[in-house]
Write an enzyme that holds these catalytic residues in place. Structure first.
Site, PDB file in Angstrom:
ATOM      1  N   LEU A  33       0.803  -1.219   0.000  1.00 17.72           N
ATOM      2  CA  LEU A  33       0.000   0.000   0.000  1.00 17.72           C
ATOM      3  C   LEU A  33       0.836   1.270   0.000  1.00 17.72           C
ATOM      4  O   LEU A  33       0.289   2.365  -0.186  1.00 17.72           O
ATOM      5  CB  LEU A  33      -0.951  -0.015   1.195  1.00 17.72           C
ATOM      6  N   LYS A  34       2.159   1.148   0.207  1.00 16.95           N
ATOM      7  CA  LYS A  34       3.041   2.309   0.100  1.00 16.95           C
ATOM      8  C   LYS A  34       3.542   2.522  -1.323  1.00 16.95           C
ATOM      9  O   LYS A  34       4.201   3.521  -1.607  1.00 16.95           O
ATOM     10  CB  LYS A  34       4.224   2.151   1.067  1.00 16.95           C
ATOM     11  N   GLY A  86      -7.887  -1.799  10.772  1.00 17.05           N
ATOM     12  CA  GLY A  86      -7.616  -1.786  12.197  1.00 17.05           C
ATOM     13  C   GLY A  86      -6.334  -1.068  12.557  1.00 17.05           C
ATOM     14  O   GLY A  86      -5.660  -1.436  13.524  1.00 17.05           O
ATOM     15  N   TYR A  87      -5.983  -0.045  11.790  1.00 16.26           N
ATOM     16  CA  TYR A  87      -4.770   0.719  12.050  1.00 16.26           C
ATOM     17  C   TYR A  87      -4.980   1.710  13.201  1.00 16.26           C
ATOM     18  O   TYR A  87      -6.106   2.015  13.588  1.00 16.26           O
ATOM     19  CB  TYR A  87      -4.358   1.516  10.818  1.00 16.26           C
ATOM     20  N   ARG A 111      -2.883   8.485   6.021  1.00 20.90           N
ATOM     21  CA  ARG A 111      -1.540   8.707   5.480  1.00 20.90           C
ATOM     22  C   ARG A 111      -1.243   7.773   4.307  1.00 20.90           C
ATOM     23  O   ARG A 111      -0.484   8.127   3.396  1.00 20.90           O
ATOM     24  CB  ARG A 111      -0.483   8.542   6.582  1.00 20.90           C
ATOM     25  N   GLY A 115      -1.785  -0.431  22.674  1.00 24.06           N
ATOM     26  CA  GLY A 115      -2.484  -1.154  23.731  1.00 24.06           C
ATOM     27  C   GLY A 115      -2.835  -2.541  23.249  1.00 24.06           C
ATOM     28  O   GLY A 115      -2.620  -2.890  22.083  1.00 24.06           O
ATOM     29  N   HIS A 116      -3.374  -3.335  24.154  1.00 26.21           N
ATOM     30  CA  HIS A 116      -3.885  -4.655  23.818  1.00 26.21           C
ATOM     31  C   HIS A 116      -5.138  -4.906  24.636  1.00 26.21           C
ATOM     32  O   HIS A 116      -5.489  -4.123  25.531  1.00 26.21           O
ATOM     33  CB  HIS A 116      -2.831  -5.742  24.054  1.00 26.21           C
ATOM     34  N   ASP A 117      -5.797  -6.008  24.296  1.00 27.22           N
ATOM     35  CA  ASP A 117      -7.050  -6.368  24.953  1.00 27.22           C
ATOM     36  C   ASP A 117      -7.024  -6.075  26.454  1.00 27.22           C
ATOM     37  O   ASP A 117      -7.940  -5.454  27.002  1.00 27.22           O
ATOM     38  CB  ASP A 117      -7.314  -7.860  24.698  1.00 27.22           C
ATOM     39  N   ASP A 163     -11.050  -8.000  22.636  1.00 26.61           N
ATOM     40  CA  ASP A 163     -10.818  -8.072  21.195  1.00 26.61           C
ATOM     41  C   ASP A 163     -12.040  -8.560  20.427  1.00 26.61           C
ATOM     42  O   ASP A 163     -12.452  -7.947  19.437  1.00 26.61           O
ATOM     43  CB  ASP A 163      -9.654  -9.029  20.895  1.00 26.61           C
TER      44      ASP A 163
END
Length: 372
Positions: A72-73, A94-95, A102, A136-138, A167
């Site tokens: 994608l870049k 989910g970015y 961007r 972060g995470h769940d 999640d």
């Protein structure tokens, strides 16, 4: 040998086109759920790479999807992705906030190409707020909602509910609900929109019942002292003679009566809802269960309304008579896995294909999405 043929989806979402930008956890689970229900899900993977520490065939969150490899870049690949957006009904990313923009695949750019697009965004913290741009995470998302604080036994630390509550429950399934709601609305308005699903929002929403009980004085803001958190002896897990466990949950008096009779309780079973009696009742229940094996107790409570069940391992669960009768677990290509859910009377969901290897369907997707 891996099967690279296109999945043949069935189910109530047959004909829906979903473009998933590759990520981890809740976004892929949401897209898998839509694929299970019949959507044509195309996952945009990075060239040459998956994201899991297992072989692609075990990455079950990719089952029923097709994969196209795009960088994608790279300007040319970005234009290819935008052409796919023009054919899509739904996009899932989910970015962290701002990353899709961007890359040139943010909501404004995509809705300009496809005004009816439902643009699903999956994050932990949400698109705004002081933590929005931090990792972060769940577990960290659950920590700030009050939900993690409530899980555990009295006197002990909070306990980790895998990553199911955050999640997948508070994240992926809320994103799926939002996407389906937006798809319904677009039929009337003709206009797509952004669905902002944050794990902190969804996990908090899941706890609505507890919020009401707390407000009404029926739930204490402490672990292990309430009706549904192991505080009550008739809603808990008990060890058996062979090291197994039985789950006990006869909350209502009529079910508790069946439980008490089959377990062989006497006067200890009086005054079920009087907390003053709970220490003695808990000791009596534990003492009874310790006298027999898990299988023996399973047979004792096999029918009737005692609300008792054996605690099965992952390996044992598919053989449970109820789950076997409903085919809750299925064997696909030698991998035992949960079947699609829920069930539909006319348009049944099926596992339409194995997990997609990154880039396996690039030419195929470009051909049929361009033509359709």
């Amino acid at each position: 040998m891996t099967d690279h043929t296109a999945p043949q989806p069935t189910g109530p979402l047959h004909g829906l086109r979903v473009l998933e930008l590759a990520g981890l956890g809740p976004g892929p689970f949401c897209a898998m759920h839509l694929a299970d229900l019949g959507a044509d899900v195309v996952r945009v993977d990075r060239p040459g790479g998956g994201t899991m520490a297992v072989e692609p065939r075990f990455d079950l969150l990719n089952r029923g999807k097709r994969s196209i490899a795009l960088d994608l870049k790279d300007p040319a690949d970005l234009q290819t992705a935008l052409r796919l957006v023009e054919r899509a009904d739904v996009l899932i990313e989910g970015y962290r906030p701002g990353v899709a923009e961007r890359l040139g695949l943010g909501p404004d750019a995509c809705l300009a190409r496809q005004p009816r697009l439902v643009y699903g965004r999956m994050t932990g913290w949400g698109q705004d707020g002081p933590r929005a741009h931090t990792a972060g995470h769940d577990l960290t998302y659950l920590a700030v909602t009050g939900v993690l604080h409530a899980m555990g036994r009295a006197g002990g630390p909070p306990q980790i509910p895998l990553n199911l509550v955050g999640d997948f429950g508070g994240g992926a399934l809320y994103l799926a609900t939002g996407i389906l709601a937006a798809l319904w609305e677009v039929q009337a308005s003709g206009r797509g929109q952004v669905v902002d699903a944050a794990i902190v929002d969804g996990a908090s929403h899941l706890a609505t019942l507890v919020a009401g009980l707390r407000a009404g004085g029926a739930w204490r803001d402490q672990r292990g002292v309430n009706l549904l958190d192991s505080g009550a002896p008739f809603y808990d897990v008990y060890a058996t003679a062979d090291g197994g466990h039985m789950a006990v949950g006869p909350l209502e008096p009529q079910f508790f009566a069946v439980f008490a009779q089959r377990l062989g309780l006497g006067e200890e079973a009086a005054a079920q809802y009087d907390p003053a009696t709970w220490p003695r009742l808990r000791a009596a229940i534990a003492e009874r269960f310790a006298q027999r094996t898990r299988q023996e107790w399973t047979e004792v409570f096999a029918d009737g309304d005692g609300c008792v069940a054996p605690v099965l391992s992952w390996a044992e669960a598919p053989a449970d008579p109820q789950l076997r009768a409903r085919q809750t677990y299925v064997d696909r290509d030698g991998v035992v896995q949960p079947a699609p859910a829920p069930r539909f009377s006319r348009t049944p969901a099926t596992l339409s294909g194995p997990p997609a290897e990154p880039g396996a369907h690039t030419a195929q997707v470009l051909a049929d999405w361009s033509a359709g």
